[in-house]
Design an enzyme around this catalytic site. Sequence first.
Site, PDB file in Angstrom:
ATOM      1  N   GLY A  28       0.790  -1.234   0.000  1.00 40.95           N
ATOM      2  CA  GLY A  28       0.000   0.000   0.000  1.00 40.95           C
ATOM      3  C   GLY A  28       0.815   1.273   0.000  1.00 40.95           C
ATOM      4  N   GLU A  58       3.790   4.987   6.509  1.00 45.15           N
ATOM      5  CA  GLU A  58       2.583   4.166   6.331  1.00 45.15           C
ATOM      6  C   GLU A  58       1.657   4.810   5.313  1.00 45.15           C
ATOM      7  OE1 GLU A  58       1.528   1.229   7.085  1.00 45.15           O
ATOM      8  OE2 GLU A  58       1.128   0.992   9.210  1.00 45.15           O
ATOM      9  N   ASP A  97      -5.287   2.373  10.401  1.00 37.94           N
ATOM     10  CA  ASP A  97      -6.702   2.095  10.643  1.00 37.94           C
ATOM     11  C   ASP A  97      -6.867   1.635  12.098  1.00 37.94           C
ATOM     12  OD1 ASP A  97      -9.385   1.781   9.707  1.00 37.94           O
ATOM     13  OD2 ASP A  97      -9.053  -0.346   9.427  1.00 37.94           O
ATOM     14  N   LYS A 114      -7.147   7.030  10.119  1.00 36.75           N
ATOM     15  CA  LYS A 114      -8.576   6.838  10.426  1.00 36.75           C
ATOM     16  C   LYS A 114      -8.710   6.659  11.935  1.00 36.75           C
ATOM     17  CE  LYS A 114      -9.625   3.657   7.016  1.00 36.75           C
ATOM     18  NZ  LYS A 114     -10.468   2.644   6.367  1.00 36.75           N
ATOM     19  N   PHE A 137     -13.903   3.278   3.613  1.00 30.68           N
ATOM     20  CA  PHE A 137     -12.888   2.478   2.927  1.00 30.68           C
ATOM     21  C   PHE A 137     -12.429   3.231   1.689  1.00 30.68           C
ATOM     22  CE2 PHE A 137     -11.032  -0.847   0.375  1.00 30.68           C
ATOM     23  CZ  PHE A 137     -10.324  -1.559   1.319  1.00 30.68           C
ATOM     24  N   VAL A 138     -11.143   3.498   1.613  1.00 34.69           N
ATOM     25  CA  VAL A 138     -10.613   4.298   0.517  1.00 34.69           C
ATOM     26  C   VAL A 138      -9.659   3.475  -0.348  1.00 34.69           C
ATOM     27  CG1 VAL A 138     -10.890   6.558   1.609  1.00 34.69           C
ATOM     28  CG2 VAL A 138      -8.830   5.212   2.083  1.00 34.69           C
ATOM     29  N   ASP A 143      -5.549  -0.454  -2.096  1.00 31.15           N
ATOM     30  CA  ASP A 143      -6.299  -1.340  -2.996  1.00 31.15           C
ATOM     31  C   ASP A 143      -7.601  -1.829  -2.388  1.00 31.15           C
ATOM     32  OD1 ASP A 143      -5.186  -3.176  -1.055  1.00 31.15           O
ATOM     33  OD2 ASP A 143      -5.689  -4.765  -2.466  1.00 31.15           O
ATOM     34  N   ARG A 188      -4.892   0.457  -7.035  1.00 33.03           N
ATOM     35  CA  ARG A 188      -3.655   1.044  -6.502  1.00 33.03           C
ATOM     36  C   ARG A 188      -3.114   2.142  -7.412  1.00 33.03           C
ATOM     37  NH1 ARG A 188      -1.969  -2.130  -2.212  1.00 33.03           N
ATOM     38  NH2 ARG A 188      -2.141  -4.377  -2.468  1.00 33.03           N
TER      39      ARG A 188
HETATM   40  P1  IMP Z   1      -4.455  -1.520  10.456  1.00 30.81           P
HETATM   41  O1  IMP Z   1      -3.493  -2.583  10.882  1.00 30.81           O
HETATM   42  O2  IMP Z   1      -5.868  -1.881  10.806  1.00 30.81           O
HETATM   43  O3  IMP Z   1      -4.104  -0.143  10.943  1.00 30.81           O
HETATM   44  O4  IMP Z   1      -4.487  -1.529   8.892  1.00 30.81           O
HETATM   45  C1  IMP Z   1      -3.506  -1.037   8.139  1.00 30.81           C
HETATM   46  C2  IMP Z   1      -3.539  -1.653   6.771  1.00 30.81           C
HETATM   47  O5  IMP Z   1      -4.860  -2.062   6.370  1.00 30.81           O
HETATM   48  C3  IMP Z   1      -3.097  -0.633   5.762  1.00 30.81           C
HETATM   49  O6  IMP Z   1      -1.698  -0.674   5.613  1.00 30.81           O
HETATM   50  C4  IMP Z   1      -3.856  -1.044   4.543  1.00 30.81           C
HETATM   51  O7  IMP Z   1      -3.149  -2.038   3.828  1.00 30.81           O
HETATM   52  C5  IMP Z   1      -5.141  -1.661   5.063  1.00 30.81           C
HETATM   53  N1  IMP Z   1      -6.237  -0.667   5.080  1.00 30.81           N
HETATM   54  C6  IMP Z   1      -6.808  -0.091   6.157  1.00 30.81           C
HETATM   55  N2  IMP Z   1      -7.796   0.748   5.788  1.00 30.81           N
HETATM   56  C7  IMP Z   1      -7.828   0.711   4.438  1.00 30.81           C
HETATM   57  C8  IMP Z   1      -8.629   1.391   3.440  1.00 30.81           C
HETATM   58  O8  IMP Z   1      -9.513   2.216   3.726  1.00 30.81           O
HETATM   59  N3  IMP Z   1      -8.356   1.078   2.165  1.00 30.81           N
HETATM   60  C9  IMP Z   1      -7.399   0.179   1.788  1.00 30.81           C
HETATM   61  N4  IMP Z   1      -6.636  -0.460   2.672  1.00 30.81           N
HETATM   62  C10 IMP Z   1      -6.842  -0.198   3.993  1.00 30.81           C
END
Ligand code: IMP
Length: 230
Positions: A86, A139, A143, A171, A192-193, A199, A205
């Site tokens: 990402g 990063e 999320d 987020k 969700f973006v 992706d 992407r």
């Molecule tokens: P976390 O571990 O929940 O903070 O998630 C981080 C990873 O989840 C990011 O590096 C993304 O790969 C994926 N992710 C989280 N939210 C989104 C979104 O809105 N769109 C696409 N990928 C996301």
Amino acid sequence: MGTAPNTVKNNNILSPPRPCVRYAFYMTSTTAKPRRSNGLAGPAAKGVDRVLISKTRLQRRVKELAAELSAEYAEGEVVCVGALNGVICFLADLVREMDIPAPVELVHVDRFIDERGHTVEMPNPFRESLRGRDVLIVEDIVDTGVTLKLLVDKVLAENPASVKVCTLLDKPAHREVDVQIDYVGFSIDPVFVVGYGLDYEGFYRNLPFVGVVDSAVWPPALLERPKFDS
Ligand code: IMP
């Protein structure tokens, strides 16, 4: 460079998008089709409902972040650690705007759900030695914070001189793990973006903007949480 306090800088809060801007043309003409000059017309954007952050805004913000980071590490260099896939667009643009030495270290993070719940693992060690060096974790999006927490722990285990975090998107409403972020490009609502490296099932992407996927195309339940395939 010490381990300075982690404070959020230039946290751009995005206001909610204005509804149906691109349909305004219908109000003045019944014959012409609405112009979709923001990049949504192409096949790569099929299923994307709206642009959340335009290419121009992304470029401007990346330059601002790069300037701040160049000033922060002006005395030396910083190793930029990013998790594939990402982060590809953001990291590539960010380091090219930084005018200090900025070696790049890319890692893979596996995400899956098991009996412990949302689990992340980094299967391969860092190739570069991080010992005694200033490290910036870059990063694409934070999320729940689980992935970032893993990266921070892995970097700290290498005994770096300092660790800071820069994310393009944040987020905060979805956060499950307490993580500190030093530089935030944009703080966004928990939608969700996709695009600019992010992706959905491997697609989108290569969009030059950050957009929101059409919930009529993809069921909202699927979009509430990221797929663990990036
Ligand atoms: P976390 O571990 O929940 O903070 O998630 C981080 C990873 O989840 C990011 O590096 C993304 O790969 C994926 N992710 C989280 N939210 C989104 C979104 O809105 N769109 C696409 N990928 C996301």
